[in-house]
Design an enzyme around this catalytic site. Sequence first.
Site, PDB file in Angstrom:
ATOM      1  N   SER A 130       0.812  -1.213   0.000  1.00  0.00           N
ATOM      2  CA  SER A 130       0.000   0.000   0.000  1.00  0.00           C
ATOM      3  C   SER A 130       0.848   1.267   0.000  1.00  0.00           C
ATOM      4  CB  SER A 130      -0.951   0.020   1.204  1.00  0.00           C
ATOM      5  OG  SER A 130      -0.288   0.413   2.377  1.00  0.00           O
ATOM      6  N   LYS A 169       1.665   3.803   7.666  1.00  0.00           N
ATOM      7  CA  LYS A 169       0.961   4.770   6.826  1.00  0.00           C
ATOM      8  C   LYS A 169       1.535   6.168   7.049  1.00  0.00           C
ATOM      9  CE  LYS A 169      -2.415   2.120   5.114  1.00  0.00           C
ATOM     10  NZ  LYS A 169      -1.747   0.858   5.473  1.00  0.00           N
TER      11      LYS A 169
END
Length: 211
Positions: A130, A169
């Site tokens: 991701s 993230k």
Amino acid sequence: MATKLLSPKQENMINFITEFLQDKGYPPSIRDIAVGCGISSTSVVAYNLNKIEQAGYIHRHSDISRGLKFLNRDGELVSVPIVGEIAAGKPIPVPASESRDTIPVAKVEVSRDLISGKDKVYALRVKSDSMLDALIGEEDVVLMEDTDRAENGDMAAVWLKREQKITLKKFYVEADFVRLQPANNQIKPIYTALNNVEIQGRVLAVIRRMA
């Protein structure tokens, strides 16, 4: 050990390794050297690295990822423990007892300059992709500063308290909630309450997986 003369190919490899280390802060993989030096076979690279080591210019640690250091040049390397894995996609659960103080599963060598001034540094192996647009892919290693603080835009290891899961993230505080933003437009961000997150580390550098 006294150093010996190297072949032109070996000198070229030494120069490439030096420049790579200065630019990235960690040694190149065999595949990096093959590509950077225009050598078609990784076995040829390995053969010449053995010759360079026998000549007394470098030392290679077989049990350390990218475990290569110079014996007679500036740029000291230090070992950083790889203490586990972290998801860069959906958060993954981790045992409650897991911490940065666990026995390392492996080690990686990086330039001392890369971690200079940091109180505690550890490394994690990345799962999922991701963060691919931030050049962090499956099996890459992220070098982490052990901290409980992050600024907007920092790439961080974030513990989601209610879910008992951790994820990698970009961190953003927006009003009274947090947005955990992937670097992949195919994956949606995670939105959660500010009191549901705990910063466990901030990314200092990314070490691409060895071929």
